[in-house]
Design a protein around this motif. Structure first.
Motif, PDB file in Angstrom:
ATOM      1  N   LEU A  97      22.556 -20.831  15.569  1.00  0.00           N
ATOM      2  CA  LEU A  97      22.564 -22.122  14.901  1.00  0.00           C
ATOM      3  C   LEU A  97      21.723 -22.023  13.634  1.00  0.00           C
ATOM      4  O   LEU A  97      20.760 -21.250  13.575  1.00  0.00           O
ATOM      5  CB  LEU A  97      21.974 -23.200  15.815  1.00  0.00           C
ATOM      6  N   ALA A  98      22.077 -22.807  12.629  1.00  0.00           N
ATOM      7  CA  ALA A  98      21.303 -22.852  11.390  1.00  0.00           C
ATOM      8  C   ALA A  98      21.547 -24.202  10.732  1.00  0.00           C
ATOM      9  O   ALA A  98      22.548 -24.870  11.010  1.00  0.00           O
ATOM     10  CB  ALA A  98      21.715 -21.718  10.451  1.00  0.00           C
ATOM     11  N   ALA A  99      20.647 -24.571   9.862  1.00  0.00           N
ATOM     12  CA  ALA A  99      20.788 -25.826   9.127  1.00  0.00           C
ATOM     13  C   ALA A  99      20.591 -25.556   7.647  1.00  0.00           C
ATOM     14  O   ALA A  99      19.824 -24.668   7.257  1.00  0.00           O
ATOM     15  CB  ALA A  99      19.771 -26.842   9.614  1.00  0.00           C
ATOM     16  N   ALA A 100      21.293 -26.320   6.833  1.00  0.00           N
ATOM     17  CA  ALA A 100      21.143 -26.261   5.377  1.00  0.00           C
ATOM     18  C   ALA A 100      21.236 -27.690   4.854  1.00  0.00           C
ATOM     19  O   ALA A 100      22.097 -28.455   5.287  1.00  0.00           O
ATOM     20  CB  ALA A 100      22.224 -25.385   4.753  1.00  0.00           C
ATOM     21  N   ALA A 101      20.359 -28.031   3.946  1.00  0.00           N
ATOM     22  CA  ALA A 101      20.400 -29.372   3.362  1.00  0.00           C
ATOM     23  C   ALA A 101      21.738 -29.591   2.665  1.00  0.00           C
ATOM     24  O   ALA A 101      22.367 -28.643   2.177  1.00  0.00           O
ATOM     25  CB  ALA A 101      19.250 -29.543   2.374  1.00  0.00           C
ATOM     26  N   ARG A 140      26.237 -21.161   1.301  1.00  0.00           N
ATOM     27  CA  ARG A 140      27.033 -19.950   0.998  1.00  0.00           C
ATOM     28  C   ARG A 140      26.547 -18.750   1.800  1.00  0.00           C
ATOM     29  O   ARG A 140      27.345 -17.954   2.292  1.00  0.00           O
ATOM     30  CB  ARG A 140      26.991 -19.642  -0.504  1.00  0.00           C
ATOM     31  N   VAL A 141      25.221 -18.615   1.939  1.00  0.00           N
ATOM     32  CA  VAL A 141      24.671 -17.514   2.746  1.00  0.00           C
ATOM     33  C   VAL A 141      25.257 -17.571   4.148  1.00  0.00           C
ATOM     34  O   VAL A 141      25.737 -16.566   4.691  1.00  0.00           O
ATOM     35  CB  VAL A 141      23.131 -17.585   2.800  1.00  0.00           C
ATOM     36  N   LEU A 142      25.229 -18.748   4.738  1.00  0.00           N
ATOM     37  CA  LEU A 142      25.718 -18.898   6.104  1.00  0.00           C
ATOM     38  C   LEU A 142      27.224 -18.658   6.185  1.00  0.00           C
ATOM     39  O   LEU A 142      27.694 -17.916   7.061  1.00  0.00           O
ATOM     40  CB  LEU A 142      25.353 -20.287   6.638  1.00  0.00           C
ATOM     41  N   ARG A 143      27.981 -19.246   5.294  1.00  0.00           N
ATOM     42  CA  ARG A 143      29.444 -19.068   5.330  1.00  0.00           C
ATOM     43  C   ARG A 143      29.843 -17.612   5.105  1.00  0.00           C
ATOM     44  O   ARG A 143      30.773 -17.122   5.734  1.00  0.00           O
ATOM     45  CB  ARG A 143      30.101 -19.993   4.313  1.00  0.00           C
ATOM     46  N   ARG A 144      29.156 -16.926   4.221  1.00  0.00           N
ATOM     47  CA  ARG A 144      29.461 -15.506   3.968  1.00  0.00           C
ATOM     48  C   ARG A 144      29.183 -14.650   5.202  1.00  0.00           C
ATOM     49  O   ARG A 144      29.710 -13.542   5.321  1.00  0.00           O
ATOM     50  CB  ARG A 144      28.658 -14.989   2.778  1.00  0.00           C
ATOM     51  N   PHE A 154      29.319 -18.192   9.593  1.00  0.00           N
ATOM     52  CA  PHE A 154      28.941 -19.479  10.173  1.00  0.00           C
ATOM     53  C   PHE A 154      29.931 -20.553   9.734  1.00  0.00           C
ATOM     54  O   PHE A 154      30.479 -20.494   8.624  1.00  0.00           O
ATOM     55  CB  PHE A 154      27.533 -19.892   9.723  1.00  0.00           C
ATOM     56  N   VAL A 155      30.162 -21.499  10.598  1.00  0.00           N
ATOM     57  CA  VAL A 155      31.051 -22.622  10.287  1.00  0.00           C
ATOM     58  C   VAL A 155      30.282 -23.928  10.473  1.00  0.00           C
ATOM     59  O   VAL A 155      29.303 -23.997  11.220  1.00  0.00           O
ATOM     60  CB  VAL A 155      32.329 -22.615  11.154  1.00  0.00           C
ATOM     61  N   SER A 156      30.787 -24.960   9.780  1.00  0.00           N
ATOM     62  CA  SER A 156      30.150 -26.268   9.847  1.00  0.00           C
ATOM     63  C   SER A 156      31.197 -27.349   9.658  1.00  0.00           C
ATOM     64  O   SER A 156      32.136 -27.183   8.873  1.00  0.00           O
ATOM     65  CB  SER A 156      29.094 -26.396   8.746  1.00  0.00           C
ATOM     66  N   GLU A 157      31.033 -28.420  10.387  1.00  0.00           N
ATOM     67  CA  GLU A 157      31.911 -29.566  10.213  1.00  0.00           C
ATOM     68  C   GLU A 157      31.330 -30.556   9.211  1.00  0.00           C
ATOM     69  O   GLU A 157      32.048 -31.300   8.574  1.00  0.00           O
ATOM     70  CB  GLU A 157      32.156 -30.281  11.557  1.00  0.00           C
ATOM     71  N   ASP A 158      30.005 -30.559   9.064  1.00  0.00           N
ATOM     72  CA  ASP A 158      29.367 -31.553   8.196  1.00  0.00           C
ATOM     73  C   ASP A 158      28.665 -30.957   6.979  1.00  0.00           C
ATOM     74  O   ASP A 158      28.092 -31.679   6.178  1.00  0.00           O
ATOM     75  CB  ASP A 158      28.366 -32.385   9.003  1.00  0.00           C
ATOM     76  N   GLY A 159      28.686 -29.627   6.819  1.00  0.00           N
ATOM     77  CA  GLY A 159      28.040 -28.988   5.675  1.00  0.00           C
ATOM     78  C   GLY A 159      26.533 -28.853   5.811  1.00  0.00           C
ATOM     79  O   GLY A 159      25.882 -28.359   4.890  1.00  0.00           O
ATOM     80  N   GLN A 160      25.977 -29.260   6.943  1.00  0.00           N
ATOM     81  CA  GLN A 160      24.531 -29.157   7.140  1.00  0.00           C
ATOM     82  C   GLN A 160      24.150 -28.424   8.418  1.00  0.00           C
ATOM     83  O   GLN A 160      23.207 -27.648   8.418  1.00  0.00           O
ATOM     84  CB  GLN A 160      23.909 -30.553   7.158  1.00  0.00           C
ATOM     85  N   SER A 161      24.867 -28.663   9.492  1.00  0.00           N
ATOM     86  CA  SER A 161      24.633 -27.970  10.762  1.00  0.00           C
ATOM     87  C   SER A 161      25.678 -26.877  10.902  1.00  0.00           C
ATOM     88  O   SER A 161      26.879 -27.154  10.857  1.00  0.00           O
ATOM     89  CB  SER A 161      24.752 -28.946  11.937  1.00  0.00           C
TER      90      SER A 161
END
Length: 141
Positions: free
Chosen positions: A109-113, A121-125, A128-135
């Motif tokens: 799990l990770a979070a980004a403001a 971008r770090v997480l997506r590369r 990682f996936v997110s439905e809300d762009g933060q979690s």
């Protein structure tokens, strides 16, 4: 008794902007999580690591504590401003993901403001996936 103060030799290998303000806060969280789990385990991979470039600490990356009963963990990272945008966090994240899988983690799990597009971008590369762009989450393949 151990002395936790950095030595001159340690400081010599740190970028002038390191450690970052959140470095100590992150370590505080990590130690608190270990204490809740019954104590520190020095053989565990679930720690914080320095991000090194040319032999110099330029940031840190790691786990916010040991895995929970579902074998999921939260990760975090930061890089000194002078080296942001150069792939340091992306490369470190890839190494941390590989370490997590090899040590038996099932989900990260990770979070980004919402406005921290670089961290997103770090997480997506790194898958990682997110439905809300933060979690964000990443399941073991």
């Amino acid at each position: 008794m151990l002395d936790a103060r950095p030595t001159a030799a340690m400081r010599a290998s740190w970028h002038p902007q390191y450690p970052l303000a959140d470095t100590l806060e992150g370590l505080t969280w990590l130690f608190a999580a270990w204490q809740e789990m019954g104590g520190l385990d020095g053989d565990s991979p679930w720690w914080t690591y320095q991000l090194m470039v040319d032999g110099q600490a330029v940031g840190d990356i790691g786990f916010h504590g040991p895995p929970d009963e579902q074998r999921q963990l939260t990760i975090g990272y930061q890089v000194v401003p002078a080296l942001q945008g150069r792939g340091v966090a992306t490369a470190g994240c890839a190494q941390l993901v590989a370490l997590a899988w090899s040590a038996g983690a099932r989900r990260l799990l990770a979070a980004a403001a919402a406005d921290n597009y670089a961290s997103q971008r770090v997480l997506r590369r790194n898958g990682f996936v997110s439905e809300d762009g933060q979690s964000f989450h990443l399941d073991r393949p």
